[in-house]
Design a protein around this motif. Structure first.
Motif, PDB file in Angstrom:
ATOM      1  N   VAL A  37      10.496 -22.757  -2.374  1.00  0.00           N
ATOM      2  CA  VAL A  37       9.562 -22.417  -3.458  1.00  0.00           C
ATOM      3  C   VAL A  37       9.132 -23.618  -4.289  1.00  0.00           C
ATOM      4  N   GLN A  38       9.858 -24.710  -4.253  1.00  0.00           N
ATOM      5  CA  GLN A  38       9.653 -25.784  -5.213  1.00  0.00           C
ATOM      6  C   GLN A  38       8.404 -26.655  -5.042  1.00  0.00           C
ATOM      7  N   PRO A  39       7.850 -26.837  -3.852  1.00  0.00           N
ATOM      8  CA  PRO A  39       6.739 -27.792  -3.752  1.00  0.00           C
ATOM      9  C   PRO A  39       5.576 -27.485  -4.671  1.00  0.00           C
ATOM     10  N   TRP A  40       5.348 -26.198  -4.957  1.00  0.00           N
ATOM     11  CA  TRP A  40       4.170 -25.824  -5.723  1.00  0.00           C
ATOM     12  C   TRP A  40       4.258 -26.330  -7.163  1.00  0.00           C
ATOM     13  N   GLY A  41       5.411 -26.148  -7.797  1.00  0.00           N
ATOM     14  CA  GLY A  41       5.536 -26.534  -9.191  1.00  0.00           C
ATOM     15  C   GLY A  41       5.596 -28.030  -9.389  1.00  0.00           C
ATOM     16  N   ARG A  42       6.341 -28.722  -8.553  1.00  0.00           N
ATOM     17  CA  ARG A  42       6.605 -30.136  -8.788  1.00  0.00           C
ATOM     18  C   ARG A  42       5.467 -31.038  -8.316  1.00  0.00           C
ATOM     19  N   ALA A  43       4.911 -30.731  -7.149  1.00  0.00           N
ATOM     20  CA  ALA A  43       3.876 -31.610  -6.604  1.00  0.00           C
ATOM     21  C   ALA A  43       2.480 -31.179  -7.025  1.00  0.00           C
ATOM     22  N   GLY A  44       2.361 -30.005  -7.651  1.00  0.00           N
ATOM     23  CA  GLY A  44       1.059 -29.535  -8.092  1.00  0.00           C
ATOM     24  C   GLY A  44       0.171 -29.081  -6.954  1.00  0.00           C
ATOM     25  N   ALA A  46      -1.432 -26.459  -4.068  1.00  0.00           N
ATOM     26  CA  ALA A  46      -1.714 -25.050  -3.845  1.00  0.00           C
ATOM     27  C   ALA A  46      -0.768 -24.547  -2.765  1.00  0.00           C
ATOM     28  N   PRO A  47      -0.440 -23.247  -2.787  1.00  0.00           N
ATOM     29  CA  PRO A  47       0.470 -22.715  -1.765  1.00  0.00           C
ATOM     30  C   PRO A  47      -0.120 -22.851  -0.370  1.00  0.00           C
ATOM     31  N   GLY A  48       0.736 -22.998   0.592  1.00  0.00           N
ATOM     32  CA  GLY A  48       0.319 -23.078   1.986  1.00  0.00           C
ATOM     33  C   GLY A  48       1.469 -23.531   2.849  1.00  0.00           C
ATOM     34  N   LEU A  49       1.425 -23.175   4.135  1.00  0.00           N
ATOM     35  CA  LEU A  49       2.426 -23.658   5.070  1.00  0.00           C
ATOM     36  C   LEU A  49       2.056 -25.070   5.511  1.00  0.00           C
ATOM     37  N   PRO A  50       3.044 -25.905   5.799  1.00  0.00           N
ATOM     38  CA  PRO A  50       2.715 -27.218   6.360  1.00  0.00           C
ATOM     39  C   PRO A  50       2.072 -27.046   7.724  1.00  0.00           C
ATOM     40  N   ARG A  51       1.056 -27.835   7.999  1.00  0.00           N
ATOM     41  CA  ARG A  51       0.321 -27.723   9.257  1.00  0.00           C
ATOM     42  C   ARG A  51       0.144 -29.084   9.907  1.00  0.00           C
ATOM     43  N   PRO A 153      -5.806 -25.083   0.394  1.00  0.00           N
ATOM     44  CA  PRO A 153      -6.527 -24.012  -0.295  1.00  0.00           C
ATOM     45  C   PRO A 153      -6.261 -24.001  -1.789  1.00  0.00           C
ATOM     46  N   ALA A 154      -7.262 -23.556  -2.541  1.00  0.00           N
ATOM     47  CA  ALA A 154      -7.086 -23.446  -3.993  1.00  0.00           C
ATOM     48  C   ALA A 154      -6.155 -22.288  -4.309  1.00  0.00           C
ATOM     49  N   PRO A 155      -5.299 -22.426  -5.326  1.00  0.00           N
ATOM     50  CA  PRO A 155      -4.385 -21.332  -5.677  1.00  0.00           C
ATOM     51  C   PRO A 155      -5.145 -20.120  -6.195  1.00  0.00           C
ATOM     52  N   LEU A 156      -4.607 -18.951  -5.909  1.00  0.00           N
ATOM     53  CA  LEU A 156      -5.221 -17.714  -6.396  1.00  0.00           C
ATOM     54  C   LEU A 156      -4.872 -17.491  -7.855  1.00  0.00           C
ATOM     55  N   PRO A 157      -5.691 -16.750  -8.588  1.00  0.00           N
ATOM     56  CA  PRO A 157      -5.325 -16.398  -9.963  1.00  0.00           C
ATOM     57  C   PRO A 157      -4.027 -15.600  -9.977  1.00  0.00           C
ATOM     58  N   GLU A 158      -3.208 -15.818 -10.978  1.00  0.00           N
ATOM     59  CA  GLU A 158      -1.898 -15.167 -11.028  1.00  0.00           C
ATOM     60  C   GLU A 158      -1.972 -13.664 -11.265  1.00  0.00           C
ATOM     61  N   ARG A 159      -3.028 -13.188 -11.917  1.00  0.00           N
ATOM     62  CA  ARG A 159      -3.084 -11.767 -12.272  1.00  0.00           C
ATOM     63  C   ARG A 159      -4.329 -11.084 -11.704  1.00  0.00           C
ATOM     64  N   PHE A 250       7.277 -17.604   3.129  1.00  0.00           N
ATOM     65  CA  PHE A 250       6.368 -18.053   4.184  1.00  0.00           C
ATOM     66  C   PHE A 250       5.082 -17.219   4.179  1.00  0.00           C
ATOM     67  N   ILE A 251       5.216 -15.906   3.987  1.00  0.00           N
ATOM     68  CA  ILE A 251       4.029 -15.038   3.950  1.00  0.00           C
ATOM     69  C   ILE A 251       3.184 -15.369   2.719  1.00  0.00           C
ATOM     70  N   CYS A 252       3.844 -15.477   1.571  1.00  0.00           N
ATOM     71  CA  CYS A 252       3.120 -15.794   0.334  1.00  0.00           C
ATOM     72  C   CYS A 252       2.357 -17.105   0.477  1.00  0.00           C
ATOM     73  N   ALA A 253       3.021 -18.116   1.020  1.00  0.00           N
ATOM     74  CA  ALA A 253       2.368 -19.414   1.181  1.00  0.00           C
ATOM     75  C   ALA A 253       1.147 -19.298   2.090  1.00  0.00           C
ATOM     76  N   THR A 254       1.265 -18.496   3.140  1.00  0.00           N
ATOM     77  CA  THR A 254       0.143 -18.294   4.058  1.00  0.00           C
ATOM     78  C   THR A 254      -1.048 -17.662   3.345  1.00  0.00           C
ATOM     79  N   LEU A 255      -0.773 -16.747   2.422  1.00  0.00           N
ATOM     80  CA  LEU A 255      -1.829 -16.014   1.724  1.00  0.00           C
ATOM     81  C   LEU A 255      -2.296 -16.702   0.443  1.00  0.00           C
ATOM     82  N   GLY A 256      -1.708 -17.852   0.111  1.00  0.00           N
ATOM     83  CA  GLY A 256      -2.118 -18.569  -1.090  1.00  0.00           C
ATOM     84  C   GLY A 256      -1.456 -18.076  -2.353  1.00  0.00           C
ATOM     85  N   ILE A 257      -0.339 -17.347  -2.206  1.00  0.00           N
ATOM     86  CA  ILE A 257       0.432 -16.861  -3.361  1.00  0.00           C
ATOM     87  C   ILE A 257       1.616 -17.805  -3.548  1.00  0.00           C
TER      88      ILE A 257
END
Length: 313
Positions: A37-44, A46-51, A153-159, A250-257
């Motif tokens: 879960v950590q890459p999103w907060g620390r590196a800034g 957007a969610p996604g799987l490494p490709r 991908p750009a992060p989705l809105p949280e709400r 893994f699913i969340c990262a794929t969907l941009g969550i």
């Protein structure tokens, strides 16, 4: 600059790879860093799987954790990776002094001697497992890449309602019951219960929770057939929770969550499991990838059918 090619590992070599990766994950968990879960907060990011940036294929299993860990430690701005040769094939190059990241590939093969023996004895040939490691570089470490090369991908809105997540959940056909104040999966009756979305203070957690429970759901005997024999607070229970945590991530990262830790109270149990078995994180990550692929495949199939104009009932 490392130009390490693909290398086969066996015996002591395989053991060192398992231990090296396990030690790294343990150190992260002990430091309060959860690798999935950590890459999103620390590196800034957007969610996604490494490709792989050349093929577009996502990495899976333990390699997701290895590459996300590299993003954390080195602050890369991308989730895309290339081998040394792939960078050259694109007319680019790895920057001088850049250090690559070792990722793993596990498979089995049948030696010729075993094929010959099986043909002689009239039975099935045995297989030998092997583990290879190869080196990849983040595209941040490369120069001369084509303009507009893969971004994240750009992060989705949280709400916001997330149609793609709703579609994935619906496509599974799981018996998902909305209600109550707890989320759980009942293997014996094969149903999931999740509180209504407005009950979550941060409504995005509704999706994270659904995918956690759906990851459990994939383990049913009629699907991926994992074992649900462990009682609460046992190691078997903790192993399955580890699979569901990573599967959801893994699913969340794929969907941009953005993934989060849904069950931090299992941290001690996970550390105990990893300290006792240096292959546990490899198995859990592999099972989590299979769970995520199983869940996402139904939505992908429905999408392909819809594109062909066929009726989906």
């Amino acid at each position: 600059m490392s130009r390490t090619g693909t290398q086969s590992q066996s015996g002591e070599g395989r053991a060192s790879v398992y231990q090296e990766v396990t030690d790294r994950i343990i150190a992260d968990l002990e430091a309060g860093t959860v690798p999935w879960v950590q890459p999103w907060g620390r590196a800034g990011l957007a969610p996604g799987l490494p490709r792989n940036a050349a093929s577009g294929r996502p990495y899976s299993g333990i390699n997701i954790l290895i590459l996300w860990g590299a993003v954390i430690q080195q602050g890369f701005s991308s989730q895309h990776w290339l081998t040394f040769r792939q960078a050259l094939a694109l007319g680019a190059h790895v920057r001088k002094g850049a250090h690559g990241i070792s990722v793993c590939y596990a498979d089995r093969f049948t030696p010729k001697t075993e094929r010959d023996r099986a043909a002689r004895d009239g039975d099935e040939p045995g297989q030998v497992s092997f583990l290879k490691r190869f080196t990849v570089f983040n595209i941040d470490q490369c120069a001369g890449l084509p303009e507009g090369f893969p971004g994240d991908p750009a992060p989705l809105p949280e709400r916001a309602l997330i149609p793609s997540a709703e579609a994935v959940i619906a496509a599974t056909g799981a018996d998902l019951r909305i209600g109550g104040d707890e989320a759980f999966y009942v293997p014996s009756l094969d149903y999931i219960q999740v509180p209504p979305q407005p009950a979550f203070p941060d409504q995005i957690n509704y999706y994270r929770t659904c995918f956690h429970e759906l990851s459990h759901w994939t383990g049913h005997a009629s699907r991926l057939n994992r074992i649900f024999s462990g009682r609460f607070a046992t190691q078997a229970y903790g192993r399955e929770e580890l699979v569901a945590e990573m599967g959801s991530a893994f699913i969340c990262a794929t969907l941009g969550i953005r993934p989060t830790v849904r069950h931090a109270d299992y941290l001690g149990s996970w550390l105990e499991i990893l300290r006792e078995d240096n292959r546990a994180i490899f198995r859990a990550a592999s099972q989590a990838s299979k769970a995520a692929d199983f869940i996402l495949a139904d939505a992908e199939n429905m999408e392909q059918v819809a594109e062909r104009g066929e009726m989906v009932s």
